[in-house]
Design a protein around this motif. Structure first.
Motif, PDB file in Angstrom:
ATOM      1  N   ASN A   1      14.177 -25.169 -24.505  1.00  0.00           N
ATOM      2  CA  ASN A   1      14.059 -23.724 -24.597  1.00  0.00           C
ATOM      3  C   ASN A   1      12.980 -23.388 -25.609  1.00  0.00           C
ATOM      4  O   ASN A   1      12.838 -24.062 -26.628  1.00  0.00           O
TER       5      ASN A   1
ATOM      6  N   GLY B   1      15.140 -22.274 -28.856  1.00  0.00           N
ATOM      7  CA  GLY B   1      16.136 -23.217 -29.368  1.00  0.00           C
ATOM      8  C   GLY B   1      15.674 -24.661 -29.387  1.00  0.00           C
ATOM      9  O   GLY B   1      16.315 -25.506 -30.008  1.00  0.00           O
TER      10      GLY B   1
ATOM     11  N   ILE C   1      17.116 -29.967 -25.640  1.00  0.00           N
ATOM     12  CA  ILE C   1      18.545 -30.248 -25.486  1.00  0.00           C
ATOM     13  C   ILE C   1      18.677 -31.764 -25.464  1.00  0.00           C
ATOM     14  O   ILE C   1      18.536 -32.423 -24.426  1.00  0.00           O
TER      15      ILE C   1
ATOM     16  N   HIS D   1      27.020 -18.968 -26.058  1.00  0.00           N
ATOM     17  CA  HIS D   1      26.561 -20.317 -26.371  1.00  0.00           C
ATOM     18  C   HIS D   1      25.802 -20.287 -27.692  1.00  0.00           C
ATOM     19  O   HIS D   1      25.124 -19.293 -28.007  1.00  0.00           O
TER      20      HIS D   1
ATOM     21  N   GLN E   1      23.007 -21.493 -28.713  1.00  0.00           N
ATOM     22  CA  GLN E   1      21.581 -21.174 -28.597  1.00  0.00           C
ATOM     23  C   GLN E   1      21.369 -19.693 -28.319  1.00  0.00           C
ATOM     24  O   GLN E   1      20.445 -19.079 -28.839  1.00  0.00           O
TER      25      GLN E   1
ATOM     26  N   ASP F   1      21.823 -17.826 -31.539  1.00  0.00           N
ATOM     27  CA  ASP F   1      20.645 -17.999 -32.402  1.00  0.00           C
ATOM     28  C   ASP F   1      19.474 -17.156 -31.914  1.00  0.00           C
ATOM     29  O   ASP F   1      18.707 -16.608 -32.719  1.00  0.00           O
ATOM     30  N   GLN F   2      19.320 -17.062 -30.613  1.00  0.00           N
ATOM     31  CA  GLN F   2      18.195 -16.326 -30.052  1.00  0.00           C
ATOM     32  C   GLN F   2      18.327 -14.817 -30.241  1.00  0.00           C
ATOM     33  O   GLN F   2      17.349 -14.087 -30.073  1.00  0.00           O
TER      34      GLN F   2
ATOM     35  N   ASN G   1      11.100 -15.685 -24.195  1.00  0.00           N
ATOM     36  CA  ASN G   1      12.108 -16.737 -24.209  1.00  0.00           C
ATOM     37  C   ASN G   1      12.150 -17.421 -22.849  1.00  0.00           C
ATOM     38  O   ASN G   1      12.514 -16.821 -21.846  1.00  0.00           O
TER      39      ASN G   1
ATOM     40  N   THR H   1      13.340 -20.971 -20.647  1.00  0.00           N
ATOM     41  CA  THR H   1      14.102 -22.218 -20.574  1.00  0.00           C
ATOM     42  C   THR H   1      13.556 -23.056 -19.428  1.00  0.00           C
ATOM     43  O   THR H   1      13.306 -22.548 -18.335  1.00  0.00           O
TER      44      THR H   1
END
Length: 299
Positions: free
Chosen positions: A63, A66, A69, A114, A116, A119-120, A180, A182
Motif C-alpha cells: 500500500n 502503509g 504486507i 483494519h 492500516q 493509520d491511513q 492512496n 493498494t
C-alpha cells in the motif's frame, strides 16, 4: 454458455475477506464477471487454490501509505503458487466513516477498522477524538457495527460495505493521503505464458552469499541490460535467520541472512530478462521466479 471470466472463482483474503472488502473490488476490477468467495485468512487462500477449491486468489501485497504486507511475501515463498497478474486499486474516496442509521458523527466514541485503514485516517480520527479498535478488515468492522448495534461505535470501510450492511456514510474520503493505492497480486496453480505484446513485470526471490558489494553485483545484472526495477524488498530468512561467521583471530560475528524480493519490468520472453537471470544465478545461493505477468496501470 458462460464466458471464461464467469468461470473464475477467487478467494479474497484481506484477513476476513467478507463481502465489501477491498480485495473483492480488486478481483472485480480484473475480472468483472467473476464469482468471489471470501476467505478467513491469507494462508487459507493459498491452500484453497492448491487444493483446487478455487481458481485464483487475490491478495494485497503493498500500500502506498502503509507499505508492504510482509506476511504475504513470506507465504509466496512457502507455497508453490504462481503470480499471474496484478491489480492496482485506488482507495481514494473509498475510506468512509460509517455508522448505524440515524447516528451523527459527533456521537461516535470508538471506531473499528483494519490497522492500516486506521493509520491511513489518523488526522481525521485525531480530530474526531475517538478510540481506535482494530478489526480483521474494514468490511468486517462494518459487519461488527451492525451486529453489536451500539450507536457510539462506527467503522472505517468502503461505500460498498455501507450498502451491503445498511450503514450510513457519515464522512467520505477521510484518508490522510488522497493518492492512496493498494497493489494486489493474482495467484494461480500454473504460470501464464509470458508475452511481449504488452508491458510485463517479473517477480523473483533470491538469496546471496555474504561479501563486499554482493548486492550491488546482483542489482547490476539488471542495470547492465537496461531493465528497470520497480520493487526491492528484503526479508530475514525464517528457517535460517542468522549467519555465524567464525574467525580464529577475531572470534565470531552474527549477521541476519536475507531473502531479496525484486520486481523488474521485463518479460521472461525477452532475451535480456533471460540473460539477467542467468547472470544472477552465477552468484545467487537461491533463485526462484515467482511469476511473469502483464503490468496493471491505474485508470
Amino acid at each position: 454458455m458462460q464466458s471464461h471470466c464467469q468461470q473464475h472463482i477467487f478467494l479474497l483474503p484481506l484477513v476476513m475477506g467478507v463481502p465489501g472488502a477491498y480485495s473483492e473490488a480488486a478481483a472485480l476490477k480484473a475480472y468483472p464477471k467473476c464469482e468471489t468467495v471470501p476467505c478467513d485468512h491469507f494462508e487459507a487462500a493459498f491452500k484453497a487454490v492448491e487444493l483446487w477449491l478455487a481458481d485464483k486468489a487475490v491478495l494485497p501485497i503493498e500500500n502506498s501509505v502503509g507499505g508492504s504486507i510482509h506476511r504475504n511475501y513470506d507465504l509466496l515463498l512457502r507455497h508453490r503458487l504462481h503470480i499471474v497478474g496484478e491489480v492496482q486499486l485506488v482507495v481514494n474516496l473509498n475510506h468512509c466513516l460509517l455508522g448505524l442509521p440515524g447516528v451523527r458523527k459527533k456521537e461516535l466514541k470508538r471506531v473499528l477498522s483494519h490497522p492500516q485503514a486506521l493509520d491511513q485516517c489518523e488526522l481525521f480520527l485525531n480530530e474526531l477524538g475517538v478510540t481506535r479498535v482494530t478489526a480483521d478488515d474494514p468490511a468486517h468492522a462494518a459487519q461488527i457495527v451492525v451486529c453489536e448495534g451500539v450507536r457510539e461505535t462506527g467503522a472505517i470501510a468502503s461505500t460498498r460495505a455501507a450498502e451491503i450492511y445498511g450503514l450510513d456514510v457519515l464522512a467520505e474520503g477521510i484518508q490522510d493521503d488522497s493518492d492512496n493505492v493498494t497493489r494486489f497480486l493474482i495467484l494461480a496453480r500454473e504460470p501464464i505464458i509470458p508475452g511481449t505484446t504488452r508491458p510485463h513485470k517479473t517477480s523473483i526471490v533470491f538469496s546471496l552469499d555474504e561479501g563486499p558489494g554482493i548486492l550491488f553485483k546482483a542489482l547490476a545484472v539488471f542495470a547492465l541490460r537496461g531493465i528497470n526495477l520497480s520493487k526491492i524488498e528484503s526479508r530475514p530468512q525464517r528457517r535460517r535467520p542468522l549467519r555465524v561467521v567464525d574467525d580464529s583471530n577475531r572470534g565470531s560475528a552474527t549477521y541476519f541472512d536475507y531473502l531479496f524480493h525484486i520486481d523488474f519490468e521485463a518479460s521472461m520472453a525477452e532475451p535480456r530478462a533471460q540473460y539477467a537471470l542467468g547472470h544472477l544465478q552465477e552468484f545467487a545461493r537461491f533463485l526462484r521466479v515467482l511469476g511473469c505477468y502483464p503490468m496493471d496501470t491505474l485508470p
